[in-house]
Design a protein around this motif. Structure first.
Motif, PDB file in Angstrom:
ATOM      1  N   ARG A  78       0.839  -1.205   0.000  1.00  0.00           N
ATOM      2  CA  ARG A  78       0.000   0.000   0.000  1.00  0.00           C
ATOM      3  C   ARG A  78       0.870   1.250   0.000  1.00  0.00           C
ATOM      4  O   ARG A  78       0.606   2.202  -0.734  1.00  0.00           O
ATOM      5  CB  ARG A  78      -0.939   0.006   1.210  1.00  0.00           C
ATOM      6  CG  ARG A  78      -2.080  -0.977   1.094  1.00  0.00           C
ATOM      7  CD  ARG A  78      -2.988  -0.918   2.282  1.00  0.00           C
ATOM      8  NE  ARG A  78      -2.320  -1.583   3.404  1.00  0.00           N
ATOM      9  CZ  ARG A  78      -2.860  -1.823   4.564  1.00  0.00           C
ATOM     10  NH1 ARG A  78      -4.088  -1.453   4.820  1.00  0.00           N
ATOM     11  NH2 ARG A  78      -2.183  -2.441   5.497  1.00  0.00           N
ATOM     12  N   HIS A 105      -2.521   3.143   6.466  1.00  0.00           N
ATOM     13  CA  HIS A 105      -3.146   2.454   7.592  1.00  0.00           C
ATOM     14  C   HIS A 105      -4.675   2.568   7.588  1.00  0.00           C
ATOM     15  O   HIS A 105      -5.353   1.725   8.157  1.00  0.00           O
ATOM     16  CB  HIS A 105      -2.619   3.013   8.919  1.00  0.00           C
ATOM     17  CG  HIS A 105      -1.141   2.922   9.034  1.00  0.00           C
ATOM     18  ND1 HIS A 105      -0.473   1.738   9.237  1.00  0.00           N
ATOM     19  CD2 HIS A 105      -0.181   3.882   8.943  1.00  0.00           C
ATOM     20  CE1 HIS A 105       0.822   1.970   9.285  1.00  0.00           C
ATOM     21  NE2 HIS A 105       1.025   3.251   9.108  1.00  0.00           N
ATOM     22  N   ASP A 106      -5.168   3.614   6.965  1.00  0.00           N
ATOM     23  CA  ASP A 106      -6.594   3.904   7.068  1.00  0.00           C
ATOM     24  C   ASP A 106      -7.388   3.682   5.788  1.00  0.00           C
ATOM     25  O   ASP A 106      -8.613   3.676   5.827  1.00  0.00           O
ATOM     26  CB  ASP A 106      -6.792   5.364   7.514  1.00  0.00           C
ATOM     27  CG  ASP A 106      -6.239   5.608   8.908  1.00  0.00           C
ATOM     28  OD1 ASP A 106      -6.358   4.715   9.758  1.00  0.00           O
ATOM     29  OD2 ASP A 106      -5.668   6.688   9.142  1.00  0.00           O
ATOM     30  N   ILE A 107      -6.706   3.484   4.685  1.00  0.00           N
ATOM     31  CA  ILE A 107      -7.403   3.345   3.410  1.00  0.00           C
ATOM     32  C   ILE A 107      -8.211   2.039   3.388  1.00  0.00           C
ATOM     33  O   ILE A 107      -7.736   0.999   3.859  1.00  0.00           O
ATOM     34  CB  ILE A 107      -6.404   3.416   2.227  1.00  0.00           C
ATOM     35  CG1 ILE A 107      -7.136   3.562   0.905  1.00  0.00           C
ATOM     36  CG2 ILE A 107      -5.450   2.237   2.246  1.00  0.00           C
ATOM     37  CD1 ILE A 107      -6.226   3.917  -0.259  1.00  0.00           C
ATOM     38  N   SER A 108      -9.414   2.117   2.867  1.00  0.00           N
ATOM     39  CA  SER A 108     -10.253   0.909   2.790  1.00  0.00           C
ATOM     40  C   SER A 108      -9.728   0.006   1.683  1.00  0.00           C
ATOM     41  O   SER A 108      -9.051   0.460   0.751  1.00  0.00           O
ATOM     42  CB  SER A 108     -11.705   1.286   2.495  1.00  0.00           C
ATOM     43  OG  SER A 108     -11.829   1.751   1.157  1.00  0.00           O
ATOM     44  N   GLU A 109     -10.073  -1.260   1.767  1.00  0.00           N
ATOM     45  CA  GLU A 109      -9.660  -2.222   0.739  1.00  0.00           C
ATOM     46  C   GLU A 109     -10.289  -1.853  -0.600  1.00  0.00           C
ATOM     47  O   GLU A 109      -9.661  -1.965  -1.649  1.00  0.00           O
ATOM     48  CB  GLU A 109     -10.046  -3.649   1.150  1.00  0.00           C
ATOM     49  CG  GLU A 109      -9.425  -4.711   0.300  1.00  0.00           C
ATOM     50  CD  GLU A 109      -7.897  -4.657   0.218  1.00  0.00           C
ATOM     51  OE1 GLU A 109      -7.362  -4.804  -0.906  1.00  0.00           O
ATOM     52  OE2 GLU A 109      -7.235  -4.470   1.252  1.00  0.00           O
ATOM     53  N   GLU A 110     -11.514  -1.372  -0.564  1.00  0.00           N
ATOM     54  CA  GLU A 110     -12.206  -0.972  -1.795  1.00  0.00           C
ATOM     55  C   GLU A 110     -11.462   0.167  -2.498  1.00  0.00           C
ATOM     56  O   GLU A 110     -11.213   0.119  -3.705  1.00  0.00           O
ATOM     57  CB  GLU A 110     -13.643  -0.546  -1.485  1.00  0.00           C
ATOM     58  CG  GLU A 110     -14.412  -0.094  -2.705  1.00  0.00           C
ATOM     59  CD  GLU A 110     -15.819   0.396  -2.376  1.00  0.00           C
ATOM     60  OE1 GLU A 110     -16.496   0.818  -3.326  1.00  0.00           O
ATOM     61  OE2 GLU A 110     -16.227   0.365  -1.205  1.00  0.00           O
ATOM     62  N   THR A 111     -11.096   1.199  -1.743  1.00  0.00           N
ATOM     63  CA  THR A 111     -10.398   2.338  -2.320  1.00  0.00           C
ATOM     64  C   THR A 111      -9.005   1.942  -2.791  1.00  0.00           C
ATOM     65  O   THR A 111      -8.571   2.337  -3.879  1.00  0.00           O
ATOM     66  CB  THR A 111     -10.315   3.498  -1.301  1.00  0.00           C
ATOM     67  OG1 THR A 111     -11.647   3.871  -0.933  1.00  0.00           O
ATOM     68  CG2 THR A 111      -9.595   4.695  -1.878  1.00  0.00           C
ATOM     69  N   SER A 113      -8.031  -1.003  -3.813  1.00  0.00           N
ATOM     70  CA  SER A 113      -8.190  -1.799  -5.034  1.00  0.00           C
ATOM     71  C   SER A 113      -8.478  -0.916  -6.237  1.00  0.00           C
ATOM     72  O   SER A 113      -7.937  -1.136  -7.330  1.00  0.00           O
ATOM     73  CB  SER A 113      -9.318  -2.822  -4.866  1.00  0.00           C
ATOM     74  OG  SER A 113      -8.966  -3.781  -3.903  1.00  0.00           O
TER      75      SER A 113
END
Length: 129
Positions: A78, A105-111, A113
Motif C-alpha cells: 500500500r 493504515h486507514d485506506i479501505s480495501e475498496e479504495t 483496489s
C-alpha cells in the motif's frame, strides 16, 4: 501494541531494512531507523513477539513470522503504490512518502483496489505509447 498503526509501522520497517540490504536485523537497527528510544523499541519487539508476528533468536536477531510478513507485505505494498500515485499527481517524493505512510493504515480495501486498478491502467497505457 498500542495500536494497529504502530504495529504495522514496525512490521513494515523490517521489509524496508531488508530492502536496504540489512539481512540480520536487531532492535538497534529499528532504533536507528525510526529514531525511537531503545526502551520503546524493546517494548514493541516484546509485544510483537507475544503476538507471534516476529521471532527473536538467541543472538537477538529478529525475523518476521509468516503472519508478521503477511501484514508487513500488505502495508508496504500500500505504501509503495500510494507513494507512486501521489508522485504521479505532482506531489514531491519526500512529501508523497510521508503522506503515504499516514494513508496506508486507514485506506479501505475498496479504495486501495480502485487505486491499484487505476495505476495498472495508467502503466498499461503509458507502455503502449
Amino acid at each position: 501494541m498500542e495500536n494497529n498503526r504502530s504495529k504495522e509501522d514496525y512490521l513494515e520497517r523490517f521489509l524496508i531494512l531488508e530492502e536496504r540490504g540489512i539481512e540480520k536485523i536487531r532492535a538497534k537497527d529499528i532504533v536507528c531507523s525510526f529514531s525511537y528510544s531503545r526502551a520503546s523499541v524493546s517494548v514493541a519487539m516484546k509485544k510483537l513477539a507475544e503476538e507471534n508476528l516476529i521471532k527473536i533468536d538467541e543472538n537477538s536477531y529478529i525475523t518476521l513470522t509468516e503472519k508478521g510478513r503477511d501484514i508487513a507485505s500488505s502495508v508496504y505494498k500500500r505504501h509503495k503504490m500510494l507513494t507512486s500515485f501521489l508522485m504521479m499527481i505532482g506531489v514531491d517524493e519526500k512529501q508523497a512518502r510521508e503522506d503515504a505512510c499516514k494513508i496506508e493504515h486507514d485506506i479501505s480495501e475498496e479504495t486501495f483496489s480502485a487505486l491499484n486498478r487505476f495505476m495498472k491502467n495508467k502503466k498499461i497505457k503509458k507502455n503502449r505509447r
